[in-house]
Design a protein around this motif. Structure first.
Motif, PDB file in Angstrom:
ATOM      1  N   VAL A 113      29.137  27.538  -3.808  1.00 18.48           N
ATOM      2  CA  VAL A 113      29.868  27.019  -2.631  1.00 18.48           C
ATOM      3  C   VAL A 113      31.417  27.117  -2.940  1.00 18.48           C
ATOM      4  CG1 VAL A 113      30.425  24.941  -1.270  1.00 18.48           C
ATOM      5  CG2 VAL A 113      27.892  25.341  -1.893  1.00 18.48           C
ATOM      6  N   PRO A 114      32.155  27.933  -2.049  1.00 15.67           N
ATOM      7  CA  PRO A 114      33.506  27.826  -2.451  1.00 15.67           C
ATOM      8  C   PRO A 114      34.228  26.365  -2.423  1.00 15.67           C
ATOM      9  CG  PRO A 114      33.048  29.690  -0.878  1.00 15.67           C
ATOM     10  CD  PRO A 114      31.869  28.631  -0.940  1.00 15.67           C
ATOM     11  N   ALA A 115      35.063  26.210  -3.341  1.00 14.08           N
ATOM     12  CA  ALA A 115      35.692  24.802  -3.807  1.00 14.08           C
ATOM     13  C   ALA A 115      36.585  24.342  -2.356  1.00 14.08           C
ATOM     14  CB  ALA A 115      36.521  24.754  -4.829  1.00 14.08           C
ATOM     15  N   TRP A 116      37.127  25.395  -1.698  1.00 15.04           N
ATOM     16  CA  TRP A 116      38.001  25.204  -0.614  1.00 15.04           C
ATOM     17  C   TRP A 116      37.282  24.662   0.639  1.00 15.04           C
ATOM     18  CZ3 TRP A 116      37.732  28.027   3.837  1.00 15.04           C
ATOM     19  CH2 TRP A 116      37.024  29.238   3.795  1.00 15.04           C
ATOM     20  N   LEU A 117      35.930  24.767   0.590  1.00 23.49           N
ATOM     21  CA  LEU A 117      35.169  24.161   1.720  1.00 23.49           C
ATOM     22  C   LEU A 117      34.795  22.990   1.277  1.00 23.49           C
ATOM     23  CD1 LEU A 117      32.717  27.331   2.581  1.00 23.49           C
ATOM     24  CD2 LEU A 117      34.729  26.499   3.924  1.00 23.49           C
ATOM     25  N   LEU A 118      34.906  22.408   0.270  1.00 19.25           N
ATOM     26  CA  LEU A 118      34.532  20.938   0.081  1.00 19.25           C
ATOM     27  C   LEU A 118      35.404  19.990  -0.024  1.00 19.25           C
ATOM     28  CD1 LEU A 118      32.116  21.964  -3.063  1.00 19.25           C
ATOM     29  CD2 LEU A 118      31.388  21.639  -0.624  1.00 19.25           C
ATOM     30  N   SER A 119      35.332  18.706   0.440  1.00 22.55           N
ATOM     31  CA  SER A 119      36.313  17.782   0.399  1.00 22.55           C
ATOM     32  C   SER A 119      35.420  16.103   0.269  1.00 22.55           C
ATOM     33  CB  SER A 119      37.093  17.779   1.617  1.00 22.55           C
ATOM     34  OG  SER A 119      38.006  16.689   1.670  1.00 22.55           O
ATOM     35  N   GLN A 120      35.663  15.383  -0.254  1.00 23.71           N
ATOM     36  CA  GLN A 120      34.957  14.089  -0.401  1.00 23.71           C
ATOM     37  C   GLN A 120      35.241  13.093   0.768  1.00 23.71           C
ATOM     38  OE1 GLN A 120      35.698  12.327  -4.170  1.00 23.71           O
ATOM     39  NE2 GLN A 120      34.524  14.035  -5.325  1.00 23.71           N
ATOM     40  N   GLY A 121      36.473  13.534   1.598  1.00 19.21           N
ATOM     41  CA  GLY A 121      36.774  12.702   2.780  1.00 19.21           C
ATOM     42  C   GLY A 121      35.913  12.811   3.906  1.00 19.21           C
ATOM     43  N   PHE A 122      34.819  13.610   3.861  1.00 19.90           N
ATOM     44  CA  PHE A 122      34.263  13.918   5.140  1.00 19.90           C
ATOM     45  C   PHE A 122      32.715  13.428   4.479  1.00 19.90           C
ATOM     46  CE2 PHE A 122      37.487  16.618   5.357  1.00 19.90           C
ATOM     47  CZ  PHE A 122      38.086  16.271   6.453  1.00 19.90           C
ATOM     48  N   THR A 165      32.013  18.392   3.467  1.00 18.22           N
ATOM     49  CA  THR A 165      32.800  19.564   3.925  1.00 18.22           C
ATOM     50  C   THR A 165      33.388  19.315   5.153  1.00 18.22           C
ATOM     51  OG1 THR A 165      32.755  21.779   4.482  1.00 18.22           O
ATOM     52  CG2 THR A 165      30.751  20.537   4.908  1.00 18.22           C
ATOM     53  N   TRP A 166      34.899  19.825   5.150  1.00 19.04           N
ATOM     54  CA  TRP A 166      35.580  19.675   6.217  1.00 19.04           C
ATOM     55  C   TRP A 166      35.069  20.394   7.453  1.00 19.04           C
ATOM     56  CZ3 TRP A 166      37.900  24.134   7.745  1.00 19.04           C
ATOM     57  CH2 TRP A 166      37.787  25.113   6.914  1.00 19.04           C
ATOM     58  N   LEU A 167      34.055  21.267   7.238  1.00 20.56           N
ATOM     59  CA  LEU A 167      33.700  22.009   8.280  1.00 20.56           C
ATOM     60  C   LEU A 167      32.742  21.170   9.250  1.00 20.56           C
ATOM     61  CD1 LEU A 167      32.383  25.513   6.820  1.00 20.56           C
ATOM     62  CD2 LEU A 167      34.615  25.277   8.138  1.00 20.56           C
ATOM     63  N   SER A 168      32.231  20.063   8.710  1.00 23.57           N
ATOM     64  CA  SER A 168      31.245  19.252   9.734  1.00 23.57           C
ATOM     65  C   SER A 168      32.269  18.504  10.757  1.00 23.57           C
ATOM     66  CB  SER A 168      30.710  18.039   8.818  1.00 23.57           C
ATOM     67  OG  SER A 168      31.936  17.209   7.873  1.00 23.57           O
ATOM     68  N   ALA A 169      33.658  18.191  10.499  1.00 24.44           N
ATOM     69  CA  ALA A 169      34.346  17.642  11.576  1.00 24.44           C
ATOM     70  C   ALA A 169      34.583  18.616  12.884  1.00 24.44           C
ATOM     71  CB  ALA A 169      35.558  17.187  11.075  1.00 24.44           C
ATOM     72  N   ILE A 170      34.706  19.896  12.628  1.00 24.31           N
ATOM     73  CA  ILE A 170      34.839  20.923  13.539  1.00 24.31           C
ATOM     74  C   ILE A 170      33.620  21.008  14.245  1.00 24.31           C
ATOM     75  CG2 ILE A 170      35.484  23.467  13.974  1.00 24.31           C
ATOM     76  CD1 ILE A 170      37.322  23.220  11.417  1.00 24.31           C
ATOM     77  N   VAL A 171      32.403  21.436  13.538  1.00 27.21           N
ATOM     78  CA  VAL A 171      31.165  21.470  13.946  1.00 27.21           C
ATOM     79  C   VAL A 171      30.524  20.161  15.087  1.00 27.21           C
ATOM     80  CG1 VAL A 171      28.813  21.601  13.533  1.00 27.21           C
ATOM     81  CG2 VAL A 171      30.383  23.074  12.239  1.00 27.21           C
TER      82      VAL A 171
END
Length: 305
Positions: free
Chosen positions: A60-69, A73-79
């Motif tokens: 998994v690319p590190a730039w896709l991950l975030s502990q705030g979601f 992953t921050w993609l979950s907010a967009i999906v």
């Protein structure tokens, strides 16, 4: 533009919550029909996202991950944003367009593709829903990255003020304080985010200043009402989650399989995410109905079944 009533009205928190619950109980079936399909698609898309990203965590690319979601992953907010906006739009349409008390009105089928309409299914990606989804995603992304940055500052502060290795006593009190702070601030932001999204869908224009003025004297009451709604869903969700966990988790204490974890998480997510969105939208519609006038251009009449 919607006019603000010159007469100051005060919401009663308990009465408003009771009104929301009573409305959802009396209209449970049409609200379920309006909301189940977007919630199902949201759960399905989030589950697919998690499986794709974390089937092999090392890739998994590190730039896709975030502990705030929630899903890491921050993609979950967009999906999730378009489906959440759909539920809000459908519930507010239902509240604004029901011609008689207790009369069931549900728009059926897929807008713009009527020949492929499926009874009991509603799906729409019009301009108003996409704009509402954009607002939802933007706020969620901002809050998620803020939480991730706060986490880094929290860890850096502990490392700077405590000797290694850190003991549980060093972390517990600060982590609890941080959790309570995030819950209060996050709930406040979520309450106003839902209200602004609902106001946009309700009036057809993005007018945060007018919405703020319309709720003069009721701003904290709004937050209290939404907190109660959030708490009701959380109690039901985590109570049932605990019961299901006791059933699915092996008695020998072994870690549950990936399949069991997915079933527990996303199996509970579908109904309770839907309940959360429907109750929140009904609360927003109840509050806006007392202070704002629906715009005919944005809230279109629903077709009778």
């Amino acid at each position: 533009m919607p006019a603000v009533s010159p007469k100051r009205r005060l919401l009663r928190v308990g009465k408003t919550v009771a009104t929301v619950l009573g409305y959802c109980r009396a209209n449970a079936w049409p609200l379920f029909v309006a909301a189940w399909f977007p919630c199902f698609l949201m759960t399905l898309c989030l589950a697919a996202l998690v499986l794709i990203l974390f089937a092999d965590p090392e890739q998994v690319p590190a730039w896709l991950l975030s502990q705030g979601f929630a899903h890491g992953t921050w993609l979950s907010a967009i999906v999730a944003a378009p489906f959440s906006a759909m539920v809000f739009a459908f519930v507010l349409d239902r509240m604004a367009n029901a011609p008689e008390r207790g009369h069931i009105v549900v728009r059926r089928g897929i807008d713009r593709v009527k020949r492929f309409a499926i009874p009991g299914v509603r799906f729409e990606l019009g301009q108003r829903i996409l704009l509402a989804a954009l607002l939802l995603a933007a706020v969620q992304l901002l809050c998620g990255f803020a939480v991730a940055g706060e986490h880094r500052l929290f860890v850096a502060g502990l490392l700077a003020t405590h000797d290694l290795p850190l003991s549980p006593e060093d972390v517990a009190s600060w982590a609890m304080a941080r959790g309570i702070f995030n819950m209060l601030v996050g709930g406040f932001i979520l309450a106003w985010e839902y209200l602004l999204v609902g106001d946009f869908l309700w009036t057809g224009s993005f007018d945060p200043v007018g919405c703020w003025r319309a709720l003069d004297g009721n701003r904290l009451r709004l937050v209290a009402i939404m907190f109660i709604v959030f708490a009701i869903v959380a109690i039901l969700k985590y109570g049932l989650g605990l019961a299901v966990g006791l059933i699915l988790i092996p008695a020998d204490g072994a870690s549950p399989s990936l399949l069991n974890r997915m079933l527990m998480h996303f199996g509970l997510a579908w109904p309770f995410d839907g309940l959360h969105l429907v109750l929140s939208a009904a609360a927003v519609g109840t509050i806006l109905g007392a202070f704002r006038t629906p715009a005919i251009a944005s809230v279109r009449p629903a077709a009778a079944p």
